[in-house]
Design a protein around this motif. Structure first.
Motif, PDB file in Angstrom:
ATOM      1  N   GLN A  12      62.817  77.054  51.538  1.00 22.70           N
ATOM      2  CA  GLN A  12      63.597  78.204  51.083  1.00 22.70           C
ATOM      3  C   GLN A  12      64.968  78.219  51.739  1.00 22.70           C
ATOM      4  O   GLN A  12      65.970  78.517  51.091  1.00 22.70           O
ATOM      5  CB  GLN A  12      62.863  79.518  51.376  1.00 22.70           C
ATOM      6  CG  GLN A  12      63.520  80.720  50.728  1.00 22.70           C
ATOM      7  CD  GLN A  12      63.601  80.608  49.210  1.00 22.70           C
ATOM      8  OE1 GLN A  12      62.590  80.434  48.554  1.00 22.70           O
ATOM      9  NE2 GLN A  12      64.805  80.686  48.653  1.00 22.70           N
ATOM     10  N   ASP A  13      65.030  77.877  53.021  1.00 19.83           N
ATOM     11  CA  ASP A  13      66.324  77.817  53.715  1.00 19.83           C
ATOM     12  C   ASP A  13      67.237  76.772  53.083  1.00 19.83           C
ATOM     13  O   ASP A  13      68.442  76.990  52.932  1.00 19.83           O
ATOM     14  CB  ASP A  13      66.131  77.522  55.199  1.00 19.83           C
ATOM     15  CG  ASP A  13      65.558  78.705  55.970  1.00 19.83           C
ATOM     16  OD1 ASP A  13      65.514  79.828  55.416  1.00 19.83           O
ATOM     17  OD2 ASP A  13      65.152  78.498  57.127  1.00 19.83           O
ATOM     18  N   LEU A  14      66.677  75.626  52.716  1.00 20.53           N
ATOM     19  CA  LEU A  14      67.473  74.586  52.067  1.00 20.53           C
ATOM     20  C   LEU A  14      67.990  75.054  50.713  1.00 20.53           C
ATOM     21  O   LEU A  14      69.169  74.873  50.388  1.00 20.53           O
ATOM     22  CB  LEU A  14      66.639  73.312  51.897  1.00 20.53           C
ATOM     23  CG  LEU A  14      66.272  72.571  53.172  1.00 20.53           C
ATOM     24  CD1 LEU A  14      65.242  71.491  52.879  1.00 20.53           C
ATOM     25  CD2 LEU A  14      67.513  71.979  53.831  1.00 20.53           C
ATOM     26  N   ALA A  15      67.113  75.650  49.919  1.00 23.78           N
ATOM     27  CA  ALA A  15      67.518  76.157  48.601  1.00 23.78           C
ATOM     28  C   ALA A  15      68.597  77.221  48.752  1.00 23.78           C
ATOM     29  O   ALA A  15      69.594  77.209  48.011  1.00 23.78           O
ATOM     30  CB  ALA A  15      66.312  76.713  47.854  1.00 23.78           C
ATOM     31  N   ASP A  16      68.424  78.119  49.710  1.00 23.04           N
ATOM     32  CA  ASP A  16      69.424  79.175  49.935  1.00 23.04           C
ATOM     33  C   ASP A  16      70.764  78.579  50.357  1.00 23.04           C
ATOM     34  O   ASP A  16      71.818  78.986  49.860  1.00 23.04           O
ATOM     35  CB  ASP A  16      68.943  80.160  51.006  1.00 23.04           C
ATOM     36  CG  ASP A  16      67.777  81.016  50.553  1.00 23.04           C
ATOM     37  OD1 ASP A  16      67.482  81.064  49.330  1.00 23.04           O
ATOM     38  OD2 ASP A  16      67.140  81.637  51.433  1.00 23.04           O
ATOM     39  N   ASP A  25      64.775  73.141  42.016  1.00 19.34           N
ATOM     40  CA  ASP A  25      66.096  72.518  41.934  1.00 19.34           C
ATOM     41  C   ASP A  25      66.322  71.507  43.065  1.00 19.34           C
ATOM     42  O   ASP A  25      67.210  70.664  42.981  1.00 19.34           O
ATOM     43  CB  ASP A  25      67.199  73.566  41.945  1.00 19.34           C
ATOM     44  CG  ASP A  25      67.248  74.372  40.658  1.00 19.34           C
ATOM     45  OD1 ASP A  25      66.710  73.902  39.633  1.00 19.34           O
ATOM     46  OD2 ASP A  25      67.815  75.485  40.677  1.00 19.34           O
ATOM     47  N   LEU A  26      65.499  71.590  44.124  1.00 14.75           N
ATOM     48  CA  LEU A  26      65.612  70.609  45.209  1.00 14.75           C
ATOM     49  C   LEU A  26      65.257  69.209  44.725  1.00 14.75           C
ATOM     50  O   LEU A  26      65.610  68.222  45.360  1.00 14.75           O
ATOM     51  CB  LEU A  26      64.702  71.000  46.380  1.00 14.75           C
ATOM     52  CG  LEU A  26      65.108  72.257  47.151  1.00 14.75           C
ATOM     53  CD1 LEU A  26      64.008  72.666  48.114  1.00 14.75           C
ATOM     54  CD2 LEU A  26      66.423  72.033  47.896  1.00 14.75           C
ATOM     55  N   HIS A  27      64.600  69.093  43.589  1.00 12.96           N
ATOM     56  CA  HIS A  27      64.268  67.795  43.001  1.00 12.96           C
ATOM     57  C   HIS A  27      65.428  67.212  42.193  1.00 12.96           C
ATOM     58  O   HIS A  27      65.390  66.049  41.815  1.00 12.96           O
ATOM     59  CB  HIS A  27      63.054  67.909  42.065  1.00 12.96           C
ATOM     60  CG  HIS A  27      61.794  68.268  42.766  1.00 12.96           C
ATOM     61  ND1 HIS A  27      61.109  67.398  43.574  1.00 12.96           N
ATOM     62  CD2 HIS A  27      61.097  69.424  42.795  1.00 12.96           C
ATOM     63  CE1 HIS A  27      60.042  67.994  44.062  1.00 12.96           C
ATOM     64  NE2 HIS A  27      60.009  69.221  43.607  1.00 12.96           N
ATOM     65  N   THR A  28      66.443  68.008  41.932  1.00  8.20           N
ATOM     66  CA  THR A  28      67.562  67.583  41.100  1.00  8.20           C
ATOM     67  C   THR A  28      68.397  66.527  41.831  1.00  8.20           C
ATOM     68  O   THR A  28      68.872  66.770  42.940  1.00  8.20           O
ATOM     69  CB  THR A  28      68.452  68.790  40.736  1.00  8.20           C
ATOM     70  OG1 THR A  28      67.632  69.799  40.161  1.00  8.20           O
ATOM     71  CG2 THR A  28      69.557  68.406  39.775  1.00  8.20           C
ATOM     72  N   LEU A  60      59.792  64.879  48.317  1.00  9.14           N
ATOM     73  CA  LEU A  60      59.520  63.476  48.003  1.00  9.14           C
ATOM     74  C   LEU A  60      58.270  63.287  47.149  1.00  9.14           C
ATOM     75  O   LEU A  60      57.958  62.173  46.745  1.00  9.14           O
ATOM     76  CB  LEU A  60      59.369  62.664  49.296  1.00  9.14           C
ATOM     77  CG  LEU A  60      60.558  62.675  50.260  1.00  9.14           C
ATOM     78  CD1 LEU A  60      60.229  61.861  51.488  1.00  9.14           C
ATOM     79  CD2 LEU A  60      61.822  62.181  49.580  1.00  9.14           C
ATOM     80  N   CYS A  61      57.556  64.368  46.899  1.00 11.82           N
ATOM     81  CA  CYS A  61      56.326  64.325  46.107  1.00 11.82           C
ATOM     82  C   CYS A  61      55.305  63.363  46.708  1.00 11.82           C
ATOM     83  O   CYS A  61      54.702  62.544  46.006  1.00 11.82           O
ATOM     84  CB  CYS A  61      56.613  63.948  44.661  1.00 11.82           C
ATOM     85  SG  CYS A  61      57.753  65.058  43.847  1.00 11.82           S
ATOM     86  N   GLY A  62      55.137  63.429  48.017  1.00  8.37           N
ATOM     87  CA  GLY A  62      54.152  62.573  48.670  1.00  8.37           C
ATOM     88  C   GLY A  62      54.011  62.889  50.137  1.00  8.37           C
ATOM     89  O   GLY A  62      54.756  63.685  50.691  1.00  8.37           O
ATOM     90  N   GLU A  63      53.063  62.259  50.758  1.00  3.00           N
ATOM     91  CA  GLU A  63      52.774  62.465  52.170  1.00  3.00           C
ATOM     92  C   GLU A  63      53.456  61.390  53.022  1.00  3.00           C
ATOM     93  O   GLU A  63      53.691  60.282  52.556  1.00  3.00           O
ATOM     94  CB  GLU A  63      51.259  62.420  52.415  1.00  3.00           C
ATOM     95  CG  GLU A  63      50.501  63.499  51.679  1.00  3.00           C
ATOM     96  CD  GLU A  63      50.884  64.901  52.090  1.00  3.00           C
ATOM     97  OE1 GLU A  63      51.109  65.143  53.294  1.00  3.00           O
ATOM     98  OE2 GLU A  63      50.973  65.767  51.206  1.00  3.00           O
TER      99      GLU A  63
END
Length: 86
Positions: A12-16, A25-28, A60-63
């Motif tokens: 949330q801090d990154l998005a803000d 949108d962080l995936h954009t 990153l959609c992964g571990e």
């Protein structure tokens, strides 16, 4: 960005900080350079390992690989994405 014990707080801090309305949108791809630059300046100790794991898993959609710090995995993953698709 202010540290908390909420596993989703870093996201949330990154998005803000990027002015995004949605976490997705962080995936954009257009935000990857800004995201990487921002994260490079955030000390690992500012957020808990759980927060870093949640962020790296979501972005990153992964571990992370066993033994690799979640923040390091996230930074490496973003650099790799940028190398493949600048």
């Amino acid at each position: 960005m202010t540290p908390t014990n909420d596993p989703g707080r870093l996201l949330q801090d990154l998005a803000d900080a990027l002015g995004l309305l949605y976490l997705s949108d962080l995936h954009t791809p257009r935000y990857r350079v800004s995201l990487l630059r921002m994260l490079e300046n955030v000390p690992a100790t500012q957020y808990s390992d759980a927060e870093w794991r949640a962020a790296q898993s979501y972005i990153l959609c992964g571990e992370a690989a066993a033994g690799e710090a979640p923040r390091d995995h996230l930074l490496r993953g973003l650099r790799e994405m940028l190398r493949k698709n600048p």
